[in-house]
Design an enzyme around this catalytic site. Structure first.
Site, mmCIF file in Angstrom:
data_model
loop_
_atom_site.group_PDB
_atom_site.id
_atom_site.type_symbol
_atom_site.label_atom_id
_atom_site.label_comp_id
_atom_site.label_asym_id
_atom_site.label_seq_id
_atom_site.Cartn_x
_atom_site.Cartn_y
_atom_site.Cartn_z
ATOM 1 C CE1 TYR A 124 -47.091 40.441 -73.324
ATOM 2 C CE2 TYR A 124 -45.133 40.759 -71.968
ATOM 3 C CZ TYR A 124 -45.880 39.988 -72.842
ATOM 4 O OH TYR A 124 -45.412 38.743 -73.226
ATOM 5 C CE LYS A 150 -48.192 37.416 -71.536
ATOM 6 N NZ LYS A 150 -48.919 36.248 -72.082
#
Length: 255
Positions: free
Chosen positions: A160, A164
């Site tokens: 994740y 990002k």
């Protein structure tokens, strides 16, 4: 002095519009005057969001299903919006997902799924709607980043965080490349926000207190907390702002 935050006459697309954050952003855009096109893979869910926007804002909202990982699906969305309204002024990419694994054992297929949605989906939507904005000589894009785009975190979040971080630099790169075309590209960087996917945290007082204690302002974010930053970024108020990420995080990244 005119209201530089009003979005009257603007056509806005919100991808991931059925999610917790996306739904709040779509409603906020409608309330501030935009005509909103709500999009996600779930037609039934986005129909409900569009209906709510129309009822609460009095402005037109429609729902068009789209899979951001499929270029033909995104092109279909762009074509339908341009056919109906003649333009696309605003794109808010509010979709995203997380798959958590210990980094030693992170399955490549799950890593690829994360990048497919969070990174490739963002870029496909940006370039497709960006072409329309280029041809009309202007537009505003907001991508969904996270505090995890600049700060690592434990608990299986390596994938994740990587996606990002990629969204952050896609945002900066496009802001530079597309500035001559009058297209502004920025990002929203939330801390933890209570959505359907994180509702279990709010329901567990011990867990909720743990997360809230890490935030200087002492509470967990809600989808509605994200609206003001996005309205600012897509409005005339931010006409000289591009390539930036606004962290709506209760002060978390200040430390």
């Amino acid at each position: 002095m005119k209201d530089i935050f009003k979005l009257d006459g603007k056509v806005a697309i919100v991808t991931g519009g059925a999610g917790g954050i996306g739904k709040a952003l779509a409603l906020g855009l409608g309330i501030h005057g935009a005509t909103v096109v709500v999009s996600s893979r779930n037609q039934e869910a986005i129909d409900k969001v569009a209906k709510k926007i129309t009822e609460e804002s009095g402005n037109e909202a429609i729902a068009i299903a789209c899979d951001v990982t499929d270029e033909s699906s995104v092109q279909n969305l762009a074509d339908k919006v341009k056919e109906k309204y003649g333009r696309i002024d605003i794109l808010v990419n509010a979709m995203g997902m997380n798959i958590k694994h210990d980094a030693f054992e992170y399955p490549v297929e799950d890593w690829q799924k994360l990048f497919k949605v969070n990174v490739e989906g963002t870029m496909i939507a940006c370039k497709t709607m960006g072409k329309v904005m280029r041809d009309q000589k202007g537009g505003a894009i907001v991508n969904l980043s996270s505090v995890r785009g600049i700060r690592g975190y434990t608990g299986g979040n390596s994938g994740y965080c990587a996606t990002k971080g990629a969204v952050e630099l896609i945002t900066k790169a496009l802001a530079l490349e597309w500035a001559p075309h009058g297209i502004r590209v920025n990002a929203l960087g939330p801390a933890l926000v209570i959505t359907p996917g994180t509702a279990h945290i709010a329901k567990d007082p011990t867990l909720a207190a743990k997360y809230a204690a890490a935030v200087p302002m002492g509470r967990i974010g809600m989808p509605e907390d994200m609206v003001g930053a996005v309205i600012y970024l897509v409005s005339e108020a931010a006409s000289f702002v591009s390539g930036q990420t606004i962290y709506v995080d209760g002060g978390l990244t200040a430390a």
